[in-house]
Design a protein around this motif. Sequence first.
Motif, PDB file in Angstrom:
ATOM      1  N   VAL A 134       0.835  -1.212   0.000  1.00 12.08           N
ATOM      2  CA  VAL A 134       0.000   0.000   0.000  1.00 12.08           C
ATOM      3  C   VAL A 134       0.867   1.259   0.000  1.00 12.08           C
ATOM      4  N   LEU A 135       1.928   1.261   0.824  1.00 15.47           N
ATOM      5  CA  LEU A 135       2.834   2.420   0.851  1.00 15.47           C
ATOM      6  C   LEU A 135       3.480   2.631  -0.515  1.00 15.47           C
ATOM      7  N   GLY A 136       3.761   1.528  -1.204  1.00 16.64           N
ATOM      8  CA  GLY A 136       4.303   1.644  -2.558  1.00 16.64           C
ATOM      9  C   GLY A 136       3.338   2.352  -3.495  1.00 16.64           C
ATOM     10  N   LYS A 137       2.059   2.060  -3.345  1.00 16.72           N
ATOM     11  CA  LYS A 137       1.047   2.710  -4.190  1.00 16.72           C
ATOM     12  C   LYS A 137       0.833   4.167  -3.787  1.00 16.72           C
ATOM     13  N   LEU A 138       1.097   4.469  -2.514  1.00  9.20           N
ATOM     14  CA  LEU A 138       0.923   5.838  -2.020  1.00  9.20           C
ATOM     15  C   LEU A 138       2.195   6.688  -2.177  1.00  9.20           C
ATOM     16  N   HIS A 139       3.295   6.071  -2.630  1.00  8.56           N
ATOM     17  CA  HIS A 139       4.607   6.730  -2.504  1.00  8.56           C
ATOM     18  C   HIS A 139       4.704   8.129  -3.121  1.00  8.56           C
ATOM     19  N   PRO A 140       4.015   8.444  -4.225  1.00 10.08           N
ATOM     20  CA  PRO A 140       4.146   9.823  -4.732  1.00 10.08           C
ATOM     21  C   PRO A 140       3.566  10.875  -3.786  1.00 10.08           C
ATOM     22  N   HIS A 141       2.762  10.418  -2.822  1.00  6.47           N
ATOM     23  CA  HIS A 141       2.056  11.349  -1.940  1.00  6.47           C
ATOM     24  C   HIS A 141       2.548  11.274  -0.486  1.00  6.47           C
ATOM     25  N   LEU A 142       3.663  10.588  -0.250  1.00 10.84           N
ATOM     26  CA  LEU A 142       4.134  10.398   1.130  1.00 10.84           C
ATOM     27  C   LEU A 142       4.637  11.678   1.775  1.00 10.84           C
ATOM     28  N   GLY A 143       5.234  12.580   0.984  1.00 12.45           N
ATOM     29  CA  GLY A 143       5.714  13.850   1.528  1.00 12.45           C
ATOM     30  C   GLY A 143       6.706  13.657   2.661  1.00 12.45           C
ATOM     31  N   ASP A 144       6.437  14.327   3.791  1.00 15.58           N
ATOM     32  CA  ASP A 144       7.351  14.279   4.944  1.00 15.58           C
ATOM     33  C   ASP A 144       7.420  12.905   5.596  1.00 15.58           C
ATOM     34  N   ALA A 145       6.466  12.045   5.278  1.00 10.01           N
ATOM     35  CA  ALA A 145       6.463  10.704   5.872  1.00 10.01           C
ATOM     36  C   ALA A 145       7.503   9.785   5.227  1.00 10.01           C
ATOM     37  N   ARG A 146       8.118  10.218   4.112  1.00 11.26           N
ATOM     38  CA  ARG A 146       9.070   9.355   3.390  1.00 11.26           C
ATOM     39  C   ARG A 146      10.220   8.876   4.277  1.00 11.26           C
ATOM     40  N   LYS A 147      10.822   9.796   5.035  1.00 11.71           N
ATOM     41  CA  LYS A 147      11.993   9.442   5.846  1.00 11.71           C
ATOM     42  C   LYS A 147      11.671   8.322   6.827  1.00 11.71           C
ATOM     43  N   GLU A 148      10.523   8.445   7.494  1.00  6.44           N
ATOM     44  CA  GLU A 148      10.149   7.428   8.484  1.00  6.44           C
ATOM     45  C   GLU A 148       9.819   6.107   7.797  1.00  6.44           C
ATOM     46  N   VAL A 149       9.177   6.173   6.633  1.00  9.77           N
ATOM     47  CA  VAL A 149       8.848   4.953   5.877  1.00  9.77           C
ATOM     48  C   VAL A 149      10.132   4.232   5.465  1.00  9.77           C
ATOM     49  N   ILE A 150      11.112   4.992   4.964  1.00 11.01           N
ATOM     50  CA  ILE A 150      12.396   4.397   4.558  1.00 11.01           C
ATOM     51  C   ILE A 150      13.085   3.750   5.762  1.00 11.01           C
ATOM     52  N   LYS A 151      13.103   4.479   6.885  1.00 13.41           N
ATOM     53  CA  LYS A 151      13.754   3.981   8.106  1.00 13.41           C
ATOM     54  C   LYS A 151      13.131   2.663   8.562  1.00 13.41           C
ATOM     55  N   LYS A 152      11.779   2.593   8.525  1.00 10.48           N
ATOM     56  CA  LYS A 152      11.089   1.389   8.996  1.00 10.48           C
ATOM     57  C   LYS A 152      11.150   0.258   7.954  1.00 10.48           C
ATOM     58  N   SER A 153      11.384   0.607   6.692  1.00 14.47           N
ATOM     59  CA  SER A 153      11.407  -0.408   5.632  1.00 14.47           C
ATOM     60  C   SER A 153      12.740  -1.143   5.557  1.00 14.47           C
ATOM     61  N   LEU A 154      13.830  -0.484   5.974  1.00 13.70           N
ATOM     62  CA  LEU A 154      15.163  -1.100   5.878  1.00 13.70           C
ATOM     63  C   LEU A 154      15.254  -2.472   6.566  1.00 13.70           C
ATOM     64  N   PRO A 155      14.782  -2.607   7.822  1.00 17.60           N
ATOM     65  CA  PRO A 155      14.876  -3.927   8.469  1.00 17.60           C
ATOM     66  C   PRO A 155      14.100  -5.019   7.729  1.00 17.60           C
ATOM     67  N   LEU A 156      13.100  -4.603   6.935  1.00 16.11           N
ATOM     68  CA  LEU A 156      12.271  -5.584   6.233  1.00 16.11           C
ATOM     69  C   LEU A 156      13.032  -6.295   5.119  1.00 16.11           C
ATOM     70  N   LEU A 157      14.188  -5.741   4.716  1.00 14.43           N
ATOM     71  CA  LEU A 157      15.006  -6.420   3.707  1.00 14.43           C
ATOM     72  C   LEU A 157      15.584  -7.723   4.266  1.00 14.43           C
ATOM     73  N   GLY A 158      15.598  -7.853   5.598  1.00 16.68           N
ATOM     74  CA  GLY A 158      16.040  -9.095   6.224  1.00 16.68           C
ATOM     75  C   GLY A 158      14.885  -9.846   6.864  1.00 16.68           C
TER      76      GLY A 158
END
Length: 226
Positions: A134-158
């Motif tokens: 869902v965040l992927g579909k919303l990504h053009p509209h994330l705005g200031d939330a991008r940094k937190e989304v990236i931070k929380k997404s990194l651990p998901l690579l493992g």
Amino acid sequence: ADVIKQLLPLLRHEKSEVRFAVVDLLRQLVPPGLEQGADVIEDLLQLVRCGDGHARNCASDLLKKVEPRADDSYSEVNCRIAHILNSRRVGTPVFWVVLDFLPKLAAHADVARLDLEPLLSHDDSDVRSAVVVVLGKLHPHLGDARKEVIKKSLPLLGDRSSDVCRAALDLLNQLEAHLGHRRKAVIKKLLPLLHAERGDVCKGALDLLSALEPHLGGQRTQIIEK
């Protein structure tokens, strides 16, 4: 079309049996792709949470069919969605209905208010995976939330779930231009994925490494070896 127009206000009828009968009829009459305003969507979200199982299913089906009208205000709808996503309803049928509907609101959703990031750490891998998509579909509209989304997404690579890992790869690929100083951490996480059992995970890692190529620096040799 005239019948649908006359039925829609009855979704707010004071008697629940009338609301339930109307939503059942509308499910049969409403064609896919019919545009509706925020008031109708709010009514359907209310019915998705009602005590009648059949009415809930009808409202869910209608949410899949309707499209939000572009020129309407969805602040109240956002509030209702945020309440459902941040309540104890996570993982329940209501949660899935709302999450499925959310991408339709991409241009109108107040992502910061929705506060989806905590769900990236949820115990249920299906929830984690669905929220990343869902965040992927919303990504053009994330705005200031991008940094937190990236931070929380990194651990998901493992993540122990390869579905979650695959979805996180897609999301970070979409957000590549906004990774900034986290690029090195992403590259480090990608290296083990080049030998992932699932081919689509390996390909996702390769796609993201390709996008990050200008930033590989001294890690190029290690990546070539991998």
